[in-house]
Design a protein around this motif. Structure first.
Motif, PDB file in Angstrom:
ATOM      1  N   CYS A   1       0.816  -1.231   0.176  1.00 54.62           N
ATOM      2  CA  CYS A   1       0.005  -0.010  -0.078  1.00 54.62           C
ATOM      3  C   CYS A   1       1.013   1.074   0.153  1.00 54.62           C
ATOM      4  N   GLY A   2       0.840   1.935  -0.979  1.00 56.57           N
ATOM      5  CA  GLY A   2       1.599   3.336  -1.097  1.00 56.57           C
ATOM      6  C   GLY A   2       0.683   4.383  -0.319  1.00 56.57           C
ATOM      7  N   ARG A   3       1.786   5.461   0.101  1.00 56.77           N
ATOM      8  CA  ARG A   3       1.048   6.764   0.823  1.00 56.77           C
ATOM      9  C   ARG A   3       1.827   7.863   0.279  1.00 56.77           C
ATOM     10  N   PHE A   4       1.624   8.996   0.902  1.00 57.72           N
ATOM     11  CA  PHE A   4       2.193  10.145   0.476  1.00 57.72           C
ATOM     12  C   PHE A   4       2.290  10.147  -1.173  1.00 57.72           C
ATOM     13  N   GLU A   5       3.298  10.443  -1.897  1.00 57.43           N
ATOM     14  CA  GLU A   5       3.415  10.770  -3.294  1.00 57.43           C
ATOM     15  C   GLU A   5       3.573   9.195  -3.989  1.00 57.43           C
ATOM     16  N   GLY A   6       3.782   8.273  -3.183  1.00 60.08           N
ATOM     17  CA  GLY A   6       3.993   6.877  -3.762  1.00 60.08           C
ATOM     18  C   GLY A   6       5.286   6.374  -3.369  1.00 60.08           C
TER      19      GLY A   6
ATOM     20  N   SER B   1      -4.399  -0.458 -10.468  1.00 59.04           N
ATOM     21  CA  SER B   1      -5.514   0.759 -10.027  1.00 59.04           C
ATOM     22  C   SER B   1      -6.627   0.000  -9.807  1.00 59.04           C
ATOM     23  N   ILE B   2      -7.508   0.754  -8.802  1.00 53.75           N
ATOM     24  CA  ILE B   2      -8.969   0.237  -8.736  1.00 53.75           C
ATOM     25  C   ILE B   2      -9.852   1.413  -9.233  1.00 53.75           C
ATOM     26  N   GLY B   3      -9.213   2.379 -10.076  1.00 54.84           N
ATOM     27  CA  GLY B   3     -10.009   3.321 -11.097  1.00 54.84           C
ATOM     28  C   GLY B   3      -9.254   4.616 -11.191  1.00 54.84           C
TER      29      GLY B   3
END
Ligand code: SAH
Length: 226
Positions: A113-118, A133-135
Motif C-alpha cells: 500500500c503506497g502513501r504520500f506521493e507513492g 489501479s482500482i480506478g
C-alpha cells in the motif's frame, strides 16, 4: 494450502476492516483464507523509524524509500514465495473481474500500500512489483484499494460465498451487466414484479434475463460489448 494474503502498510490497524465482516470474515475465521497486515515501519533502521524522504528533483510531498520497502518485501515474501507482488497504484492496470478470478486461483497475494506521493521507482523494478489501479481517481493511500482488490478475490474462493453457480450470472462474468433483481412483496407502491418472473417458466425467465442484461449493458456500458 488456503489463499494467503500479506499486506505491507503504514496502517495495519485498518485491517481486516470490512474484510472481517459477513461471509468474508467467516471465511477468515474458518481458515478458508488468511490475512497478515505488516507494519512497514518495523523495517526501518533508524531511531525515528523513517520510511519516507523528499522527492528527488523537488516537488511536494514524500516518497516511500526503496531500501525499507525492499527489506519488508524480502522478509515477508522472499524470492521462493510464489505469490504475486502487487503495488496498489493509480498508474497501474485497471482491476477487472477477470484479474480477480486469476488471482483467486493462485496461492495468495502480497499487497504493498503506497502513501504520500507513492514509492521509489527502483524498488518497483528491482522487486518486480505489478501495479494495479482500482480506478481513475486518486486516493490518499493504498489501504482501501487493497481492501477492494482482496474483497473481489476472496468472495470467489471456494467455500466463501457458498454455491459457485451464484457467480455465473453476475455482472462482468459473461461480459454483461446483471439483469434486474426482484423479491417480495409482489406489489411495492405501484410497481409489480414482472409477471414472467413468477410464471414458473424457466426457459422464458432465462431468455428475459439475457435480454435485460444485453439492454442494460448497451445503455450503460457499450464499451463492454466491444
Ligand atoms: N502521486 C501519485 C498518487 C499517490 S496517492 C500519482 O499521482 O500517481 C498515494 C497512494 O495511494 C498510492 O501510492 C497508491 O498506493 C494509493 N492509490 C491512490 N489512488 C489509487 C488508485 N486509484 N488505485 C490504487 N491505489 C491507489
Amino acid at each position: 494450502m488456503s489463499f494467503s494474503a500479506d499486506i505491507i502498510t503504514l496502517f495495519p490497524e485498518l485491517f481486516p476492516g470490512p474484510l472481517g465482516a459477513s461471509v468474508l470474515g467467516r471465511g477468515l475465521n474458518e481458515g478458508l483464507w488468511s490475512l497478515r497486515a505488516n507494519q512497514l515501519r518495523d523495517f526501518a533502521h533508524d531511531r525515528h523509524r523513517t520510511v519516507d524522504d523528499t522527492p528527488s528533483g523537488g516537488g511536494a510531498g514524500m516518497v516511500l524509500k526503496s531500501d525499507i520497502l525492499a527489506s519488508a518485501i524480502d522478509t515477508i515474501a522472499p524470492s521462493t514465495d510464489r505469490r504475486p507482488r502487487i503495488l496498489m497504484s493509480p498508474r497501474g492496470t485497471p482491476l477487472t473481474q477477470a484479474k480477480a478470478r486469476t488471482l483467486a486461483q493462485g496461492p495468495g497475494i502480497v499487497i504493498i500500500c503506497g502513501r504520500f506521493e507513492g514509492v521509489d521507482q527502483r524498488v518497483i523494478e528491482a522487486r518486480n512489483l505489478e501495479e494495479i489501479s482500482i480506478g481513475d481517481y486518486v486516493l490518499a493511500g493504498g489501504e482501501t484499494a487493497a481492501m477492494v482488490l482482496l474483497e473481489a478475490i476472496v468472495r470467489l474462493l471456494p467455500g466463501v460465498l457458498g454455491a459457485p453457480e451464484s457467480h455465473a450470472d453476475e455482472s462482468f462474468e459473461n461480459g454483461l451487466l446483471e439483469y434486474p433483481q426482484y423479491t417480495r412483496p409482489q406489489l411495492f407502491e405501484d410497481a409489480e414484479i414482472p409477471a414472467i418472473l413468477t410464471s414458473g417458466d424457466h426457459g422464458k425467465i432465462a431468455k428475459w434475463r439475457r435480454e435485460q442484461s444485453e439492454k442494460i449493458t448497451r445503455e450503460r456500458r457499450p464499451d463492454l460489448l466491444k
